[in-house]
Design an enzyme around this catalytic site. Structure first.
Site, PDB file in Angstrom:
ATOM      1  N   ARG A  27       0.824  -1.198   0.000  1.00 44.88           N
ATOM      2  CA  ARG A  27       0.000   0.000   0.000  1.00 44.88           C
ATOM      3  C   ARG A  27       0.867   1.261   0.000  1.00 44.88           C
ATOM      4  O   ARG A  27       0.542   2.267   0.640  1.00 44.88           O
ATOM      5  CB  ARG A  27      -0.971  -0.005   1.192  1.00 44.88           C
ATOM      6  CG  ARG A  27      -2.300   0.685   0.901  1.00 44.88           C
ATOM      7  CD  ARG A  27      -3.220   0.690   2.109  1.00 44.88           C
ATOM      8  NE  ARG A  27      -3.687  -0.635   2.457  1.00 44.88           N
ATOM      9  CZ  ARG A  27      -3.821  -1.100   3.710  1.00 44.88           C
ATOM     10  NH1 ARG A  27      -3.502  -0.340   4.727  1.00 44.88           N
ATOM     11  NH2 ARG A  27      -4.268  -2.322   3.929  1.00 44.88           N
ATOM     12  N   ARG A  31      -3.123   6.828   1.372  1.00 41.74           N
ATOM     13  CA  ARG A  31      -3.629   8.054   1.995  1.00 41.74           C
ATOM     14  C   ARG A  31      -2.647   8.735   2.934  1.00 41.74           C
ATOM     15  O   ARG A  31      -2.902   9.849   3.377  1.00 41.74           O
ATOM     16  CB  ARG A  31      -4.939   7.743   2.730  1.00 41.74           C
ATOM     17  CG  ARG A  31      -6.103   7.501   1.782  1.00 41.74           C
ATOM     18  CD  ARG A  31      -7.366   7.171   2.537  1.00 41.74           C
ATOM     19  NE  ARG A  31      -7.325   5.836   3.104  1.00 41.74           N
ATOM     20  CZ  ARG A  31      -8.286   5.314   3.883  1.00 41.74           C
ATOM     21  NH1 ARG A  31      -9.344   6.056   4.191  1.00 41.74           N
ATOM     22  NH2 ARG A  31      -8.185   4.100   4.338  1.00 41.74           N
ATOM     23  N   ARG A  40      -6.681  11.604  -5.574  1.00 41.49           N
ATOM     24  CA  ARG A  40      -7.935  10.892  -5.314  1.00 41.49           C
ATOM     25  C   ARG A  40      -9.113  11.872  -5.294  1.00 41.49           C
ATOM     26  O   ARG A  40     -10.193  11.566  -5.821  1.00 41.49           O
ATOM     27  CB  ARG A  40      -7.835  10.136  -3.983  1.00 41.49           C
ATOM     28  CG  ARG A  40      -9.110   9.412  -3.602  1.00 41.49           C
ATOM     29  CD  ARG A  40      -8.905   8.492  -2.441  1.00 41.49           C
ATOM     30  NE  ARG A  40     -10.166   8.013  -1.901  1.00 41.49           N
ATOM     31  CZ  ARG A  40     -10.280   7.013  -1.057  1.00 41.49           C
ATOM     32  NH1 ARG A  40      -9.204   6.370  -0.638  1.00 41.49           N
ATOM     33  NH2 ARG A  40     -11.448   6.636  -0.599  1.00 41.49           N
ATOM     34  N   ASP A  77      -7.154  -2.404  -6.946  1.00 43.94           N
ATOM     35  CA  ASP A  77      -7.816  -2.964  -5.767  1.00 43.94           C
ATOM     36  C   ASP A  77      -7.991  -4.459  -5.979  1.00 43.94           C
ATOM     37  O   ASP A  77      -8.170  -4.908  -7.117  1.00 43.94           O
ATOM     38  CB  ASP A  77      -9.179  -2.301  -5.548  1.00 43.94           C
ATOM     39  CG  ASP A  77      -9.757  -2.652  -4.187  1.00 43.94           C
ATOM     40  OD1 ASP A  77     -10.538  -3.619  -4.111  1.00 43.94           O
ATOM     41  OD2 ASP A  77      -9.414  -1.983  -3.202  1.00 43.94           O
ATOM     42  N   TYR A 154     -15.251 -11.640   0.540  1.00 43.34           N
ATOM     43  CA  TYR A 154     -15.990 -10.434   0.176  1.00 43.34           C
ATOM     44  C   TYR A 154     -17.222 -10.769  -0.668  1.00 43.34           C
ATOM     45  O   TYR A 154     -18.279 -10.158  -0.521  1.00 43.34           O
ATOM     46  CB  TYR A 154     -15.089  -9.483  -0.605  1.00 43.34           C
ATOM     47  CG  TYR A 154     -14.062  -8.753   0.231  1.00 43.34           C
ATOM     48  CD1 TYR A 154     -14.416  -7.619   0.964  1.00 43.34           C
ATOM     49  CD2 TYR A 154     -12.742  -9.179   0.281  1.00 43.34           C
ATOM     50  CE1 TYR A 154     -13.481  -6.931   1.719  1.00 43.34           C
ATOM     51  CE2 TYR A 154     -11.796  -8.496   1.040  1.00 43.34           C
ATOM     52  CZ  TYR A 154     -12.166  -7.377   1.752  1.00 43.34           C
ATOM     53  OH  TYR A 154     -11.241  -6.698   2.502  1.00 43.34           O
TER      54      TYR A 154
END
Length: 356
Positions: A27, A31, A40, A77, A154
């Site tokens: 990652r 952020r 973003r 992703d 998921y």
């Protein structure tokens, strides 16, 4: 495409001698970087950012402009594959990913099909090609996918879960249906990763992020079995060069030796296992990737440097180590501490490799 100027990461994955320990971070485009947050915001949403090859390229390169990293990883992703299967991926602010059409019954499962990576997922291949061109041989590019088990979690739960109640109920009550989901997903992941390799990815990684939530025997039957299937179906050489493959099961230390025999070139470790002990267990079967606790990066620069040196000293002067975190970098990480980490790993590993 331009010849690769820094192949230290690829050589380490193949357990070849390197002058220092290469480093990248799970990652690493995220952020914690203000420039990422700005891009973003411009994209409008996380999903639009993922689906724009130009913006995915932009954020993939952002951490390389700040830090002397030894690899880039495709910005995407893990849930692109089930989204391409028609489950309708969306993101709710503060709640993470969700699916509009999760797998609720047998008919949903029977309809699952392998998506064409050059159809619904072409935007990922376009991003891979664009990033490779932009890197211009600077460092290798890593492609990736979620593991069949993690994606299935998921797909059945409809989003994140704290207890995995729905997917574990399916696993224990209807194992044949669970295997149906996993088989289709494994074939999808294999095709997806191979398409990334053909588009320009120079290494690939499978994230089995939720493998560690399973019971001992269930892990072997419902995760490891399908990881082995993927490893056996991957393209292992492209453009005259070996394409190494990495597998990472978070919480998978219990099964380390079995994972090392699954057919991948390298095994990622989370922070719960001593990397020196792991190296002793796997011997020369695979390279190891990891495994600093990401929370160390919240501490002082001195503590960051000390803990990084501990990981390097534990692994020792042996080939086959790629330094990384034991999981993804937190959005709350101070960017300056990442600089300390990168510099420490490169400097200290050179001393370990070349003792006086």
């Amino acid at each position: 495409m331009s010849p690769l100027r820094n192949d230290t990461f690829l050589r380490a994955l193949l357990r070849q001698p390197t002058e220092y320990t290469p480093l990248w971070l799970m990652r690493q485009a995220g952020r914690y970087l203000p420039e990422y947050c700005a891009t973003r915001k411009r994209a409008g949403s996380f999903l639009q950012l993922c689906k724009s090859p130009a913006m995915a390229c932009e954020v993939t390169l952002q951490p390389l402009e700040r830090y002397d990293l030894d690899a880039a990883i495709l910005f995407s992703d893990i849930l692109t594959v089930p989204d391409a299967m028609g489950l309708g991926l969306y993101f709710e602010e503060g709640e993470g990913p969700k699916f509009e059409r999760p797998l609720k019954d047998e008919s949903d499962i029977r309809r699952l099909a392998v998506p064409d990576p050059h159809g619904e997922l072409q935007y990922v291949m376009d991003a891979v090609s664009e990033i490779r061109r932009a890197l211009d041989g600077r460092v290798p590019l890593i492609g990736f996918s979620g593991s069949p088990w993690t994606l299935s979690c998921y797909m059945v739960e409809g989003g994140s879960s704290s207890d995995y109640r729905k997917v574990k109920s399916l696993l224990y009550s209807r194992p044949e249906l669970m295997h149906q989901v996993l088989d289709v997903t494994a074939r999808s992941v294999t095709a997806y990763l191979n398409a990334q390799i053909q588009a320009g990815a120079q290494a690939v990684m499978v994230f089995d992020s939720w493998g560690g939530v399973m019971a001992h025997d269930a892990y072997r039957e419902f995760s490891l079995r399908y990881l082995e299937q993927i490893a056996g179906g991957l393209i292992h050489e492209h453009d005259g060069r070996r394409v190494p493959a990495i597998v990472f099961t978070k919480g998978g230390g219990l099964w380390l030796e079995s994972i090392a025999d699954a057919g991948f070139d390298a095994v990622g470790l989370d922070w719960t296992m001593d990397i020196g002990r792991a190296r002793a267990l796997v011997g020369d079967r695979v390279a190891l990737q990891g495994n600093l606790d990401p929370a160390v990066l919240f501490a002082s620069p001195e503590a960051v440097a000390e803990q990084a040196r501990r990981v390097l000293d534990s692994f020792g002067n042996h080939p086959g180590h790629v330094f990384n975190l034991g999981h993804g970098i937190s959005q709350f990480t101070p960017p300056d501490n990442v600089s300390v980490l990168v510099d420490t790993v490169h400097e200290h590993s050179r001393r370990v490799r070349n003792p006086a």
